[in-house]
Write a protein that holds these residues in place. Sequence first.
Motif: not given
Length: 196
Positions: A126-150
Amino acid sequence: MAVQTANHVVMDSFLPSGELTALRGHLGGHASHFEASRIGGDRSDPGRVAPDVRRSRVLYRVGEEADGFLSKVRASVPTAVARLGIRPLPIATIQLQATATNDGEFFRPHTDNRHPQTMRRWLAFTFFLHHEPPRFSGGELRIAATEADGGWSTITPTANRIVFFPTGILHEIAVVRCPSGAFEDCRLTLNGWVTR
Ligand SMILES: O=C(O)CCC(=O)C(=O)O
Ligand SMILES: [Fe+2]
């Protein structure tokens, strides 16, 4: 045998700023070509609209304006693979789409390689190319835990940031809040998959 060491890799300042601005302009110029996003499809199967799972608008044909970006993605795959600690696979194609996620929209937890049509996808980005500073909030990319990260990882959308992650890991786009609802203000990405 490689042992996965991370569930995602972040690279910031990915493109020269002029290239990012040009790509954003290209996508903005094609805002009317974005269509309701679908799940589960590929080149030969359009998939289906599933508003309970995925709400956003997608440009399924990004155009040759993204060729330079795709070359950069391809060149970054070995670094991403090394930092993830996963087994390098051949690169057959890089599938690309642009996604605009606007007010109230989201993508519920899912994986990207579960369908017969998508099983050759092995690395997502995923490559983000919105305006900075953002004019939105939220929209985080959340990625599940693996054994390596916990633990689940939460990646803040930041323009000119690319995130690589293995396609088989559960991930989601948190709900976006974008008061204006304008295309040029929403969470805008170039996202896709490396296939083997
Ligand atoms: O935009 C993102 O952060 C992830 C997109 C995604 O998961 C997908 O298109 O399958
Ligand atoms: Fe996904």
